[in-house]
Design a protein around this motif. Structure first.
Motif, mmCIF file in Angstrom:
data_model
loop_
_atom_site.group_PDB
_atom_site.id
_atom_site.type_symbol
_atom_site.label_atom_id
_atom_site.label_comp_id
_atom_site.label_asym_id
_atom_site.label_seq_id
_atom_site.Cartn_x
_atom_site.Cartn_y
_atom_site.Cartn_z
ATOM 1 N N UNK A 55 0.788 -1.235 0.000
ATOM 2 C CA UNK A 55 0.000 0.000 0.000
ATOM 3 C C UNK A 55 0.818 1.282 0.000
ATOM 4 N N UNK A 56 2.150 1.141 0.167
ATOM 5 C CA UNK A 56 2.945 2.367 0.292
ATOM 6 C C UNK A 56 4.390 2.076 -0.096
ATOM 7 N N UNK A 57 4.760 2.495 -1.307
ATOM 8 C CA UNK A 57 6.142 2.354 -1.761
ATOM 9 C C UNK A 57 6.453 3.511 -2.698
ATOM 10 N N UNK A 58 7.721 3.857 -2.787
ATOM 11 C CA UNK A 58 8.166 4.950 -3.660
ATOM 12 C C UNK A 58 8.925 4.350 -4.841
ATOM 13 N N UNK A 269 1.259 1.746 8.428
ATOM 14 C CA UNK A 269 2.498 1.777 9.201
ATOM 15 C C UNK A 269 3.617 1.199 8.343
ATOM 16 N N UNK A 270 4.820 1.757 8.500
ATOM 17 C CA UNK A 270 5.989 1.327 7.736
ATOM 18 C C UNK A 270 7.065 0.895 8.724
ATOM 19 N N UNK A 308 7.600 0.800 2.004
ATOM 20 C CA UNK A 308 8.059 2.164 1.776
ATOM 21 C C UNK A 308 9.173 2.262 0.745
ATOM 22 N N UNK A 309 10.295 1.569 0.974
ATOM 23 C CA UNK A 309 11.469 1.778 0.126
ATOM 24 C C UNK A 309 12.131 0.469 -0.273
ATOM 25 N N UNK A 329 7.267 -5.838 11.924
ATOM 26 C CA UNK A 329 6.206 -5.050 12.538
ATOM 27 C C UNK A 329 5.588 -5.700 13.756
ATOM 28 N N UNK A 330 5.314 -6.992 13.673
ATOM 29 C CA UNK A 330 4.672 -7.639 14.828
ATOM 30 C C UNK A 330 5.640 -7.758 16.002
#
Length: 416
Positions: A55-58, A269-270, A308-309, A329-330
């Motif tokens: 859901x979130x990467x550049x 969250x990243x 994210x990256x 994360x966990x």
């Protein structure tokens, strides 16, 4: 296509799944183990799941770490400086070559849905145009959402508002923001209200880099959530990072949660990225810098994980494996209780789909697109314990990738 001997998330027993014309047409519980036909796919009692969601990467910045200089401090802000040095070197060919390399990594690791942030603080919008041009080409492998991301601010960058409007005209699907990087709090507040108005005007989704800073006084999340609540579009709005929430005092955070729940906004969250970037101004103890994932989840709000990256100025590692991000994360969010582990894959599957607003066509249900992956392990807990490979990734009934689990040539004898 018929898949036999599959375990399904949250269900007992083994299942057979039939796909036809790119959709699920039958999902039935088996009466014991089935000897599959040559033409069918044998899941071998492994977990069949909906595909992973990134859901979130550049993607515009992947594989640029150290070009032309390294981020020596490891901070977010130096990463932005290093990226500003790399940005003038961008060409369409450069961007597309790196994006295709990254997408292949993601597909090989079970991802079929991606939301990418693309920097639009570039008057020529080189990266945005290059990635928009790839969208159709990649559609056989992934669904791609493109965020118009103002890396250096909307009000703090020359013609920032015009560049955002231009990015939407060029094909961006989602409106981004970065209020904590604007010059002043007033600019940050104005930018949040402006993008919500813009999203309502154009019918777009919103995904903001919100309070990605260790400053407990950075409180743009309340502004974003309030603006989304007032317009009634919270389910289309996402707050990414919200790292400052890690540093909020508990009394304020309790009050804030009431607003967040009413607003219905989503969270990303990243874990790997923010553990690396945050806490850089601390002695000991050092903060983790990850938002309150467990508390958000337990409060019934939607939250998912992203990476994210992949090897860029902010983070020199990254390999496309969301199971690695989930594992990190966990651990870091104290979510190792069995009840947490039983549904942990939600953080990189269903919750991400809800964030991307694609739930209607996502999941293992009759009538939905036949998109799925098969993972080593029989349930969420075993998959996380094994940290194994994605054995199959199937999209609209066609196999994208397949691999066999590693096996020894001979059994290791038991130690007597």
């Amino acid at each position: 296509m018929i898949i036999n001997n599959a375990k399904l998330r949250g269900k007992q027993g083994l299942h057979s799944i039939e796909c036809e014309n790119g959709r699920f047409v039958s999902i039935i519980e088996q009466d014991g183990l089935v000897i599959p036909l040559e033409s069918s796919l044998d899941a071998k009692m492994n977990l069949l799941s909906a595909p992973f969601v990134e859901p979130h990467i550049h993607l515009d910045a992947v594989f640029t770490a150290g070009e032309p200089n390294w981020n020596l401090s490891g901070t977010l802000f130096e990463g932005i400086e290093r990226w500003a040095e790399r940005k003038p070197m961008l060409t369409s060919e450069d961007v597309q070559r790196r994006v295709l390399k990254a997408v292949q990594l993601l597909v090989e690791n079970g991802v079929q849905h991606i939301r990418t942030h693309v920097d639009i603080t570039d008057p020529e919008l080189v990266a945005l145009k290059a990635i928009v041009a790839l969208k159709e080409k990649l559609s056989a492998y992934i669904d791609l959402q493109i965020v118009a991301f103002p890396q250096e601010g909307i009000l703090s960058f020359p013609n920032g508002k015009q560049l955002m409007e231009k990015a939407l005209e060029q094909g961006a699907d989602v409106i981004g923001g970065i209020p904590h990087f604007e010059y002043t709090r007033e600019y940050g507040v104005e930018s949040m209200r402006w993008i919500i108005d813009l999203a309502e005007k154009h019918g777009k989704l919103v995904d903001v880099h919100c309070d990605e800073i260790d400053d407990g006084a950075s409180r743009f999340l309340e502004v974003l959530a309030t603006a989304a609540l007032e317009k009634g579009i919270g389910e289309r709005v996402t707050a990414s990072h919200t790292s400052a929430m890690h540093s909020y005092n508990n009394a304020y955070c309790s009050k804030l949660f009431r607003l967040l729940k009413k607003s219905k906004i989503n969270f990303i969250a990243l874990p790997t990225e923010n553990m690396h970037l945050q806490g850089r101004f601390d002695g000991y103890p050092k903060i983790r810098g990850i938002t309150r994932v467990k508390e958000i989840k337990d409060a019934g709000m939607n939250i998912c994980f992203g990476q994210d990256s992949i090897q860029d100025p902010w983070y020199t590692l990254g390999n496309g494996k969301l199971l690695r991000v989930l594992d990190s994360g966990i651990h870091s969010c104290h979510m190792m209780g069995y009840e947490d582990l039983e549904t942990a894959l939600d953080l990189i599957t269903d919750n991400g789909a809800k964030t991307l607003n694609i739930s209607e066509n996502y999941g293992i249900e009759v009538g939905k697109p036949a998109n799925f992956i098969i993972l080593e392990g029989s349930n969420d807990v075993e998959v996380i314990q094994k940290q194994g490979d994605v054995l199959y990734s199937v999209r609209e009934g066609e196999i994208l990738i397949s691999r066999q689990p590693a096996t020894l040539n001979q059994t290791i004898p038991l130690i007597e």
